[in-house]
Write a protein that holds these residues in place. Structure first.
Motif, mmCIF file in Angstrom:
data_model
loop_
_atom_site.group_PDB
_atom_site.id
_atom_site.type_symbol
_atom_site.label_atom_id
_atom_site.label_comp_id
_atom_site.label_asym_id
_atom_site.label_seq_id
_atom_site.Cartn_x
_atom_site.Cartn_y
_atom_site.Cartn_z
ATOM 1 N N UNK A 6 0.836 -1.202 0.000
ATOM 2 C CA UNK A 6 0.000 0.000 0.000
ATOM 3 C C UNK A 6 0.869 1.251 0.000
ATOM 4 N N UNK A 7 0.306 2.317 -0.560
ATOM 5 C CA UNK A 7 1.047 3.566 -0.716
ATOM 6 C C UNK A 7 0.073 4.726 -0.889
ATOM 7 N N UNK A 8 0.631 5.944 -0.882
ATOM 8 C CA UNK A 8 -0.176 7.118 -1.174
ATOM 9 C C UNK A 8 -0.477 7.998 0.015
ATOM 10 N N UNK A 9 -0.052 7.602 1.211
ATOM 11 C CA UNK A 9 -0.311 8.433 2.375
ATOM 12 C C UNK A 9 0.526 9.692 2.357
ATOM 13 N N UNK A 10 0.252 10.573 3.308
ATOM 14 C CA UNK A 10 0.997 11.816 3.396
ATOM 15 C C UNK A 10 0.346 12.778 4.352
ATOM 16 N N UNK A 11 0.831 14.015 4.307
ATOM 17 C CA UNK A 11 0.303 15.086 5.150
ATOM 18 C C UNK A 11 -0.603 15.970 4.300
ATOM 19 N N UNK A 12 -1.799 16.222 4.792
ATOM 20 C CA UNK A 12 -2.764 17.027 4.044
ATOM 21 C C UNK A 12 -3.541 17.904 5.019
ATOM 22 N N UNK A 13 -3.961 19.059 4.545
ATOM 23 C CA UNK A 13 -4.768 19.943 5.391
ATOM 24 C C UNK A 13 -6.201 19.434 5.460
ATOM 25 N N UNK A 14 -6.862 19.770 6.537
ATOM 26 C CA UNK A 14 -8.275 19.419 6.686
ATOM 27 C C UNK A 14 -9.065 19.961 5.495
ATOM 28 N N UNK A 15 -9.958 19.127 4.989
ATOM 29 C CA UNK A 15 -10.719 19.488 3.801
ATOM 30 C C UNK A 15 -10.088 19.048 2.500
ATOM 31 N N UNK A 16 -8.851 18.601 2.577
ATOM 32 C CA UNK A 16 -8.129 18.170 1.387
ATOM 33 C C UNK A 16 -8.426 16.733 1.013
#
Length: 123
Positions: A6-16
């Motif tokens: 699995x892949x694709x995680x990361x840091x994102x702002x709320x609402x993103x």
């Protein structure tokens, strides 16, 4: 046997938005029911979404219904989780899982797991 990456995680702002991927390989990968689970720090692993094989029927936890979409590309043996309108409470390590036979929401019924991908939502 089924191997999952699995892949694709990361840091994102709320609402993103983020899209997770889970690539399956192995002799029985194409016949497996597949799911996403997540585990937040200090909490148990929870069901997120599942998709059956071959019909592609989908199932969602109430907490993500209407925001997340699970799909699979059978030709590529890859499952996806499109996550929109992300919230702080979606922060967790997300795991893909696979099993032969019918879909279930119980993580104990899945013998095959990916290594996990971190999703962090900041407000």
């Amino acid at each position: 046997q089924v191997q999952l990456v699995d892949s694709g995680g990361g840091l994102v702002q709320a609402g993103g938005s983020l899209r997770l991927s889970c690539a399956a390989s192995g002799r029985t990968a194409s016949t497996a029911a597949m799911s996403w689970f997540r585990q937040a720090p200090g909490k148990e692993r929870d069901f997120v979404a599942a998709i059956s094989r071959p019909g592609g029927t989908t199932f969602y936890a109430d907490s993500v219904k209407g925001r997340f979409t699970i799909s699979r590309d059978n030709a590529k043996n890859t499952m996806y989780l499109q996550m929109n309108s992300l919230k702080d409470e979606d922060t967790a390590v997300y795991y893909c899982a696979a099993k032969l036979g019918l879909v279930t929401r119980l993580d104990g019924n899945y013998p095959y797991w990916g290594q996990g991908t971190q999703v962090t939502v900041s407000s």
